[in-house]
Design a protein around this motif. Structure first.
Motif, PDB file in Angstrom:
ATOM      1  N   THR A  79      20.979 -19.317  11.771  1.00 46.83           N
ATOM      2  CA  THR A  79      22.118 -19.057  12.642  1.00 46.83           C
ATOM      3  C   THR A  79      21.610 -18.264  13.833  1.00 46.83           C
ATOM      4  O   THR A  79      20.700 -17.449  13.707  1.00 46.83           O
ATOM      5  CB  THR A  79      23.240 -18.267  11.932  1.00 46.83           C
ATOM      6  OG1 THR A  79      22.709 -17.060  11.404  1.00 46.83           O
ATOM      7  CG2 THR A  79      23.872 -19.079  10.812  1.00 46.83           C
TER       8      THR A  79
ATOM      9  N   VAL B 258      29.632 -21.092  17.858  1.00 48.39           N
ATOM     10  CA  VAL B 258      28.888 -21.244  16.613  1.00 48.39           C
ATOM     11  C   VAL B 258      28.474 -22.702  16.501  1.00 48.39           C
ATOM     12  O   VAL B 258      29.318 -23.593  16.557  1.00 48.39           O
ATOM     13  CB  VAL B 258      29.766 -20.858  15.393  1.00 48.39           C
ATOM     14  CG1 VAL B 258      29.025 -21.103  14.097  1.00 48.39           C
ATOM     15  CG2 VAL B 258      30.236 -19.433  15.498  1.00 48.39           C
TER      16      VAL B 258
ATOM     17  N   ALA C 170      27.190 -14.649  12.884  1.00 54.24           N
ATOM     18  CA  ALA C 170      26.051 -15.506  12.546  1.00 54.24           C
ATOM     19  C   ALA C 170      25.497 -15.150  11.166  1.00 54.24           C
ATOM     20  O   ALA C 170      25.217 -16.035  10.349  1.00 54.24           O
ATOM     21  CB  ALA C 170      24.967 -15.381  13.612  1.00 54.24           C
TER      22      ALA C 170
ATOM     23  N   LEU D 133      25.431 -17.530   7.714  1.00 54.50           N
ATOM     24  CA  LEU D 133      24.177 -17.800   7.013  1.00 54.50           C
ATOM     25  C   LEU D 133      24.261 -17.345   5.558  1.00 54.50           C
ATOM     26  O   LEU D 133      23.833 -18.065   4.655  1.00 54.50           O
ATOM     27  CB  LEU D 133      23.010 -17.124   7.728  1.00 54.50           C
ATOM     28  CG  LEU D 133      21.627 -17.379   7.124  1.00 54.50           C
ATOM     29  CD1 LEU D 133      21.301 -18.875   7.103  1.00 54.50           C
ATOM     30  CD2 LEU D 133      20.563 -16.619   7.884  1.00 54.50           C
TER      31      LEU D 133
ATOM     32  N   HIS E  39      22.784 -16.172  17.608  1.00 53.55           N
ATOM     33  CA  HIS E  39      23.875 -15.467  18.264  1.00 53.55           C
ATOM     34  C   HIS E  39      23.394 -15.036  19.643  1.00 53.55           C
ATOM     35  O   HIS E  39      22.213 -15.138  19.962  1.00 53.55           O
ATOM     36  CB  HIS E  39      24.318 -14.255  17.433  1.00 53.55           C
ATOM     37  CG  HIS E  39      23.203 -13.303  17.127  1.00 53.55           C
ATOM     38  ND1 HIS E  39      22.821 -12.306  17.988  1.00 53.55           N
ATOM     39  CD2 HIS E  39      22.359 -13.237  16.074  1.00 53.55           C
ATOM     40  CE1 HIS E  39      21.811 -11.643  17.461  1.00 53.55           C
ATOM     41  NE2 HIS E  39      21.503 -12.190  16.311  1.00 53.55           N
TER      42      HIS E  39
ATOM     43  N   ILE F 284      26.390 -25.390  14.045  1.00 58.42           N
ATOM     44  CA  ILE F 284      25.958 -25.491  12.657  1.00 58.42           C
ATOM     45  C   ILE F 284      24.952 -26.629  12.495  1.00 58.42           C
ATOM     46  O   ILE F 284      25.230 -27.768  12.849  1.00 58.42           O
ATOM     47  CB  ILE F 284      27.178 -25.697  11.739  1.00 58.42           C
ATOM     48  CG1 ILE F 284      28.102 -24.495  11.887  1.00 58.42           C
ATOM     49  CG2 ILE F 284      26.752 -25.917  10.296  1.00 58.42           C
ATOM     50  CD1 ILE F 284      29.492 -24.707  11.403  1.00 58.42           C
TER      51      ILE F 284
END
Length: 116
Positions: free
Chosen positions: A89, A75, A102, A106, A91, A77
């Motif tokens: 976001t 992940v 994700a 979000l 994935h 950010i």
């Protein structure tokens, strides 16, 4: 069965501030990452933070670190500025749990006022 490990990358850091305006992206990303680290740990899911302080790490070093740890999920950010507005976001192409993760991140960012 392999243990789940979430690699949490607080975008930017150190000499790379990311977007700067009414906020400094690297600082907010680190705050969000710390929150994202806390919840899975409470549920017994292992996490690994790319950074816990305001340091710079290249994207390459972050990816190598996640791969070496055999992270199940990665992940990263970020908070956008530039020509666009809002958070995103991403994935893996395999959808499933990664997509759910994700989307949940979000949704939480949107709850605190960030556009998506």
């Amino acid at each position: 069965m392999a243990k789940t490990l979430i690699y949490i990358d607080a975008g930017h850091g150190g000499s790379d501030p990311g977007a700067v305006g009414y906020i400094v992206e690297k600082d907010v990303a680190l705050s969000v990452a710390r929150y994202c680290d806390e919840y899975p740990r409470q549920k017994g899911i292992a996490t690994l933070m790319a950074r816990n302080t305001d340091i710079y790490k290249s994207l390459d070093s972050r990816v190598k670190e996640a791969n070496k740890a055999k992270a199940t999920y990665y992940v990263s950010i970020h908070l956008n500025a530039g020509k666009g507005d809002g958070a995103e976001t991403y994935h893996t192409i395999w959808h499933g749990v990664g997509q759910d993760l994700a989307e949940n991140i979000l949704n939480e960012v949107v709850k605190i006022g960030q556009e998506s």
